[in-house]
Scaffold this active site. Structure first.
Site, PDB file in Angstrom:
ATOM      1  N   HIS A  90       0.821  -1.212  -0.091  1.00 54.48           N
ATOM      2  CA  HIS A  90      -0.134   0.069   0.151  1.00 54.48           C
ATOM      3  C   HIS A  90       0.970   1.072  -0.101  1.00 54.48           C
ATOM      4  O   HIS A  90       1.956   1.270   0.864  1.00 54.48           O
ATOM      5  CB  HIS A  90      -0.735  -0.041   1.268  1.00 54.48           C
ATOM      6  CG  HIS A  90      -1.736   1.238   1.104  1.00 54.48           C
ATOM      7  ND1 HIS A  90      -2.842   1.353   0.740  1.00 54.48           N
ATOM      8  CD2 HIS A  90      -1.590   2.457   1.861  1.00 54.48           C
ATOM      9  CE1 HIS A  90      -3.307   2.619   0.889  1.00 54.48           C
ATOM     10  NE2 HIS A  90      -2.699   3.248   1.593  1.00 54.48           N
ATOM     11  N   ASP A 169     -15.101   2.476   7.432  1.00 53.05           N
ATOM     12  CA  ASP A 169     -14.184   3.397   7.013  1.00 53.05           C
ATOM     13  C   ASP A 169     -14.694   4.266   5.641  1.00 53.05           C
ATOM     14  O   ASP A 169     -14.235   5.193   5.897  1.00 53.05           O
ATOM     15  CB  ASP A 169     -12.825   2.825   6.408  1.00 53.05           C
ATOM     16  CG  ASP A 169     -11.886   3.622   5.923  1.00 53.05           C
ATOM     17  OD1 ASP A 169     -11.432   4.495   6.848  1.00 53.05           O
ATOM     18  OD2 ASP A 169     -11.418   3.597   4.763  1.00 53.05           O
ATOM     19  N   ARG A 176     -14.515  12.443   7.883  1.00 57.85           N
ATOM     20  CA  ARG A 176     -13.172  13.333   8.044  1.00 57.85           C
ATOM     21  C   ARG A 176     -12.653  14.323   7.255  1.00 57.85           C
ATOM     22  O   ARG A 176     -12.342  15.105   7.315  1.00 57.85           O
ATOM     23  CB  ARG A 176     -12.205  12.250   8.264  1.00 57.85           C
ATOM     24  CG  ARG A 176     -12.332  11.439   9.584  1.00 57.85           C
ATOM     25  CD  ARG A 176     -11.460  10.357   9.583  1.00 57.85           C
ATOM     26  NE  ARG A 176     -10.121  10.531   9.026  1.00 57.85           N
ATOM     27  CZ  ARG A 176      -9.314   9.820   8.447  1.00 57.85           C
ATOM     28  NH1 ARG A 176      -9.505   8.515   8.038  1.00 57.85           N
ATOM     29  NH2 ARG A 176      -8.027  10.158   8.185  1.00 57.85           N
ATOM     30  N   SER A 191      -7.468   3.655   9.203  1.00 60.07           N
ATOM     31  CA  SER A 191      -8.354   3.620   8.093  1.00 60.07           C
ATOM     32  C   SER A 191      -7.479   2.809   7.081  1.00 60.07           C
ATOM     33  O   SER A 191      -8.230   1.934   6.451  1.00 60.07           O
ATOM     34  CB  SER A 191      -8.405   5.010   7.425  1.00 60.07           C
ATOM     35  OG  SER A 191      -8.695   5.008   6.023  1.00 60.07           O
ATOM     36  N   LYS A 195      -8.646  -1.647   6.163  1.00 61.37           N
ATOM     37  CA  LYS A 195      -9.109  -2.043   4.747  1.00 61.37           C
ATOM     38  C   LYS A 195      -7.853  -3.120   4.384  1.00 61.37           C
ATOM     39  O   LYS A 195      -8.371  -4.201   3.635  1.00 61.37           O
ATOM     40  CB  LYS A 195      -8.832  -1.118   3.549  1.00 61.37           C
ATOM     41  CG  LYS A 195     -10.201  -0.174   3.829  1.00 61.37           C
ATOM     42  CD  LYS A 195      -9.938   1.217   3.195  1.00 61.37           C
ATOM     43  CE  LYS A 195      -9.127   2.144   3.428  1.00 61.37           C
ATOM     44  NZ  LYS A 195      -9.086   3.528   2.751  1.00 61.37           N
TER      45      LYS A 195
HETATM   46  N1  URA Z   1      -5.881   6.845   2.838  1.00 62.79           N
HETATM   47  C1  URA Z   1      -6.894   6.108   3.633  1.00 62.79           C
HETATM   48  O1  URA Z   1      -7.373   5.205   3.071  1.00 62.79           O
HETATM   49  N2  URA Z   1      -7.253   6.671   4.680  1.00 62.79           N
HETATM   50  C2  URA Z   1      -6.697   7.869   5.295  1.00 62.79           C
HETATM   51  O2  URA Z   1      -7.222   8.239   6.319  1.00 62.79           O
HETATM   52  C3  URA Z   1      -5.678   8.548   4.452  1.00 62.79           C
HETATM   53  C4  URA Z   1      -5.335   7.893   3.480  1.00 62.79           C
END
Ligand code: URA
Length: 433
Positions: A90, A169, A176, A191, A195
């Site tokens: 990621h 999320d 947010r 967050s 995932k």
């Molecule tokens: N990417 C995400 O998936 N979540 C965040 O909070 C910031 C970047």
């Protein structure tokens, strides 16, 4: 709220606990995430809680529980049927960051399975799905059965994350975004990791970007984010490592969807810009090591066509034609160097905003993107340039966009003396548990 099923806690007490710098008890964390996902905790209550977390932080075990609750809000993929070791990457996002495109097939060509659930771009950084969608016929949405079958047969899948992956999320991130609470390290870390952990990969490598084109502008913040995410992954049983990598200047020579696919194919053909190759190989080695695969040479798999074979199979499996011509923008304009000297700075954020304004990115998540739009770098920091020499090429389908893109680039680069060049390493630091 239904009177026949009374809620065990109330949101105001949870908010007060965090407002007063307390630790939210585990049962209340589980409840507040679940109740928010169900719509019982109101948006304004979650907004207050997010702000309290931004201001007062979370303890490590509190954040691990919060992340678990986010994962439990949806489905956790079970990859145990996949016959190869699973490993994923990621990136926190940057300008010209197309690394997933060559990386996933490269790692698969060396024996691992790469399940990449990706997103679309928002703001100045591009999204992997937007890039791949510039390939004629390619489709981002796969059923669970298609995903599993492709992972097993091809070894690499890059597709859209379904709605069932960490739904808490999805709601919380949108909230947010409009409440000034994106920049909280515990919220960013949970967050991303909710995932990634829900995706079920046994190993994970995090590319945490540092610099003007990144979320984290300095190494200290990026290190804190990396350490927090590595701790969350490790606590959840995922082998997790992070690299802090430079995002003060764009990666490679292109920023824009089809432009980046073209550059990725060059890397898969054994060529491409040195920085893209360097980072692809560095991340591949980490992903493979996490999967228990050592003694292999990713550079060789790029050079001898093995990675390209997997790329072609991966694109074709999702309906794409790997031989199709990629879209090209209708209009092009060149920005020339105003002076002679050395290009000492080319700012990633400025280039990212320019590409976005040319049509490569979106301002709202429902906006379309242009496949051909973007910026081509004709020089990189450290290169000598002469006054009048083309420096950047701007591509767009809509010529009215040039002016705003050029404005974004004002002050975005310096031409000076070689001595003024501040060049750090691309891979800045490695963070492990
Ligand atoms: N990417 C995400 O998936 N979540 C965040 O909070 C910031 C970047």
């Amino acid at each position: 709220m239904s009177s026949s099923h009374p809620e065990p806690f109330d949101a105001v007490s949870v908010i007060r606990a965090k407002r007063d710098r307390g630790r939210i008890p585990d049962a209340e964390i589980d409840w507040v995430i679940d109740a928010y996902t169900r719509g019982v905790v109101a948006e304004e209550q979650m907004a207050a809680l997010a702000m309290a977390i931004l201001l007062n932080g979370m303890e490590a075990d509190e954040l691990a529980r919060w992340t678990e609750a986010m994962i439990a809000s949806g489905q956790r993929l079970d990859l145990s049927a996949v016959r190869r070791p699973t490993t994923d990457k990621h990136s926190t996002g940057g300008v010209g960051d197309k690394i997933t495109l060559p990386l996933a097939p490269l790692v698969a060509s060396l024996g691992a399975a790469v399940p990449q659930l990706s997103g679309r771009g928002l703001g100045h950084t591009g999204g992997t799905l937007d890039k791949l969608e510039s390939i004629p016929g390619w489709r981002a949405k796969l059923s669970n059965a298609e995903f599993m079958a492709q992972l097993d047969s091809v070894g690499a899948v890059i597709c859209a994350a379904g709605d069932e992956l960490a739904p808490a999320d999805k709601k919380l991130y949108a909230l947010r975004d409009v409440t000034g609470t994106v920049e909280a390290i515990p919220l960013i870390a949970s967050s991303i990791m909710s995932k990634k952990i829900a995706e079920g990969s046994a190993a994970l490598v995090l590319d945490v970007k540092v610099g003007t084109g990144a979320f984290m502008k300095n190494a200290q913040d990026a290190r804190r984010l990396a350490e927090t995410m590595v701790a969350l992954g490790t606590a959840a049983g995922t082998h997790t490592v992070a690299l802090l990598t430079d995002m003060s200047t764009p990666l490679g020579l292109t920023a824009g969807n089809a432009l980046e696919v073209r550059e990725s194919v060059e890397v898969l053909a054994g060529g491409g810009p040195a920085d893209v190759v360097e980072l692809t190989v560095a991340l591949a080695l980490e992903m493979l090591a996490g999967a228990g695969i050592t003694g292999v040479d990713p550079a060789e798999a790029l050079a001898d066509g093995r990675a390209m074979d997997v790329w072609r199979a991966m694109i074709a499996a999702q309906g794409g034609d790997p031989d199709a011509e990629l879209p090209v923008a209708a209009e092009k304009q060149v920005l020339t160097a105003p002076a002679t000297g050395v290009l000492t700075r080319l700012d990633a954020y400025a280039v990212g905003v320019a590409a976005w304004r040319l049509g490569a990115g979106r301002a709202r998540k429902e906006d379309p993107v242009s496949a051909g739009a973007g910026v081509v770098l004709l020089a990189k920091p450290g290169d000598p340039v002469r006054a009048g020499q083309p420096l950047l090429e701007l591509h767009t389908d809509d010529p009215t966009r040039f002016e705003r893109a050029l404005q974004a680039l004002e002050g975005g680069f310096d031409i000076g003396d070689a001595a003024d060049l501040v060049a750090g390493p691309l891979v800045i630091e490695r963070v492990t548990a």
